[in-house]
Design a protein around this motif. Structure first.
Motif, PDB file in Angstrom:
ATOM      1  N   GLN A 278     107.117  64.895  94.097  1.00 17.27           N
ATOM      2  CA  GLN A 278     106.482  63.905  94.574  1.00 17.27           C
ATOM      3  C   GLN A 278     106.694  62.666  93.806  1.00 17.27           C
ATOM      4  OE1 GLN A 278     102.461  65.381  94.321  1.00 17.27           O
ATOM      5  NE2 GLN A 278     102.709  67.068  96.000  1.00 17.27           N
ATOM      6  N   LYS A 279     106.891  62.637  92.647  1.00 18.76           N
ATOM      7  CA  LYS A 279     107.237  61.512  91.794  1.00 18.76           C
ATOM      8  C   LYS A 279     108.498  60.521  92.377  1.00 18.76           C
ATOM      9  CE  LYS A 279     108.993  60.246  87.199  1.00 18.76           C
ATOM     10  NZ  LYS A 279     109.320  60.767  85.639  1.00 18.76           N
ATOM     11  N   HIS A 280     109.529  61.366  92.775  1.00 15.04           N
ATOM     12  CA  HIS A 280     110.678  60.478  93.187  1.00 15.04           C
ATOM     13  C   HIS A 280     110.659  60.470  94.901  1.00 15.04           C
ATOM     14  CE1 HIS A 280     112.368  60.257  89.313  1.00 15.04           C
ATOM     15  NE2 HIS A 280     112.212  61.443  89.066  1.00 15.04           N
ATOM     16  N   GLY A 281     109.224  60.852  95.643  1.00 16.57           N
ATOM     17  CA  GLY A 281     109.530  60.722  96.868  1.00 16.57           C
ATOM     18  C   GLY A 281     109.989  61.541  97.783  1.00 16.57           C
TER      19      GLY A 281
ATOM     20  N   GLY B 240     118.071  78.282  99.276  1.00 14.05           N
ATOM     21  CA  GLY B 240     116.744  78.640  99.372  1.00 14.05           C
ATOM     22  C   GLY B 240     115.900  76.781  99.510  1.00 14.05           C
ATOM     23  N   VAL B 241     114.910  76.913  99.973  1.00 14.10           N
ATOM     24  CA  VAL B 241     114.140  75.728 100.053  1.00 14.10           C
ATOM     25  C   VAL B 241     112.675  76.105  99.620  1.00 14.10           C
ATOM     26  CG1 VAL B 241     113.094  73.808 101.751  1.00 14.10           C
ATOM     27  CG2 VAL B 241     115.625  74.832 101.976  1.00 14.10           C
ATOM     28  N   VAL B 242     112.248  74.927  98.867  1.00  8.88           N
ATOM     29  CA  VAL B 242     110.820  74.915  98.229  1.00  8.88           C
ATOM     30  C   VAL B 242     110.299  73.462  98.398  1.00  8.88           C
ATOM     31  CG1 VAL B 242     111.174  76.739  96.512  1.00  8.88           C
ATOM     32  CG2 VAL B 242     111.468  74.302  95.934  1.00  8.88           C
ATOM     33  N   ARG B 243     109.003  73.736  98.783  1.00  3.13           N
ATOM     34  CA  ARG B 243     108.439  72.387  99.144  1.00  3.13           C
ATOM     35  C   ARG B 243     107.472  71.836  98.328  1.00  3.13           C
ATOM     36  NH1 ARG B 243     109.333  70.791 104.215  1.00  3.13           N
ATOM     37  NH2 ARG B 243     110.458  72.472 105.529  1.00  3.13           N
ATOM     38  N   ALA B 244     107.015  70.540  98.085  1.00  3.90           N
ATOM     39  CA  ALA B 244     106.359  70.149  96.893  1.00  3.90           C
ATOM     40  C   ALA B 244     104.777  70.498  97.075  1.00  3.90           C
ATOM     41  CB  ALA B 244     106.339  68.513  96.930  1.00  3.90           C
TER      42      ALA B 244
END
Length: 250
Positions: A233-236, A246-250
């Motif tokens: 989140q810090k970097h948008g 694999g994908v992870v979400r904020a």
């Protein structure tokens, strides 16, 4: 022209928590394979589980920094170590690394002198290959993937190396680790290095042994996904894609 990096110009920096035997093993390997190394250990563990408590003779060969509060996190811990360095260069290590002759530290120092590089990492066995940090999905996803921009022999320039690297102390003091990130700090540190246009490379013929030491409470400390979310989140970014897909979400 850059002057040659001598071993006496390097301080080895280690952040540890609740793996005293692992830290002891690393320190003993440094003492075995490097002549009179300068070592700083930052330990933010509970008092009865500290490296210096369990292995006082090994700790006596280091400058050991204990934090007043346990579990300050990797960001604060590594910054404390780097701020305490009094040599021109520093070598970052994780507490479950082991130094062997395959580190080829003399070779690494020579490369740092002759190549255009700010952070020069080493391989971790089969890991620690040159890695890129690329934006996907209109810049909303960060992709961590194998790759390099160019190379000279065994030295490959990229965005991210392993957590075992040589750098000028002042470079890392200026970049620093985000002190809010107790874990999942690695990619975020190198992403800011990329934004700062630092030159990162990996020496493919220099190796550190990564001999992971498992413990239940350490695993809990490392896998707090809230800090991964904070970094993204810090970097948008709303998500991260790992090398395996694999994908992870904020």
């Amino acid at each position: 022209m850059k002057h040659l990096v001598n071993l006496s110009d390097i301080t080895f920096c280690i952040k540890t928590i609740h793996r005293p035997w692992s830290c002891h093993r690393l320190v003993e390997s440094l003492l075995k394979h490097i002549d009179n190394p300068t070592i700083i250990v930052v330990d933010d563990g509970q008092p009865d589980r500290r490296f210096a408590e369990k292995y006082p003779e090994s700790a006596a060969r280091c400058q050991v920094i204990h934090t007043e509060t346990p579990d300050v996190g990797v960001g604060i811990g590594r910054n404390l170590a780097v701020d305490a360095v009094q040599t021109e260069f520093m070598f970052l290590l994780d507490d479950d690394h082991v130094v062997t002759p395959n580190l080829n530290l003399d070779r690494l120092c020579k490369r740092f002198t002759t190549e255009d590089v700010d952070i020069l990492g080493v391989r971790q066995g089969s890991g620690g290959r040159p890695t890129m940090l690329s934006k996907l999905m209109n810049g909303q996803r960060i992709w961590i993937h194998r790759g390099e921009t160019h190379r000279n022999g065994y030295v490959a320039w990229c965005d991210m190396s392993s957590n075992a690297f040589l750098a000028r102390t002042e470079t890392i003091r200026n970049l620093r680790w985000d002190e809010e990130l107790k874990t999942f700090e690695h990619w975020e540190f190198f992403y800011r290095a990329k934004l700062a246009e630092l030159k990162v490379a990996v020496a493919g013929d220099c190796f550190i042994k990564h001999a992971h030491v498992e413990s239940s409470d350490y695993r809990v400390l490392r896998k707090r996904s809230t800090y991964r979310s904070m970094g993204l989140q810090k970097h948008g970014f709303h998500s991260m894609r790992y090398p395996g897909g694999g994908v992870v979400r904020a």
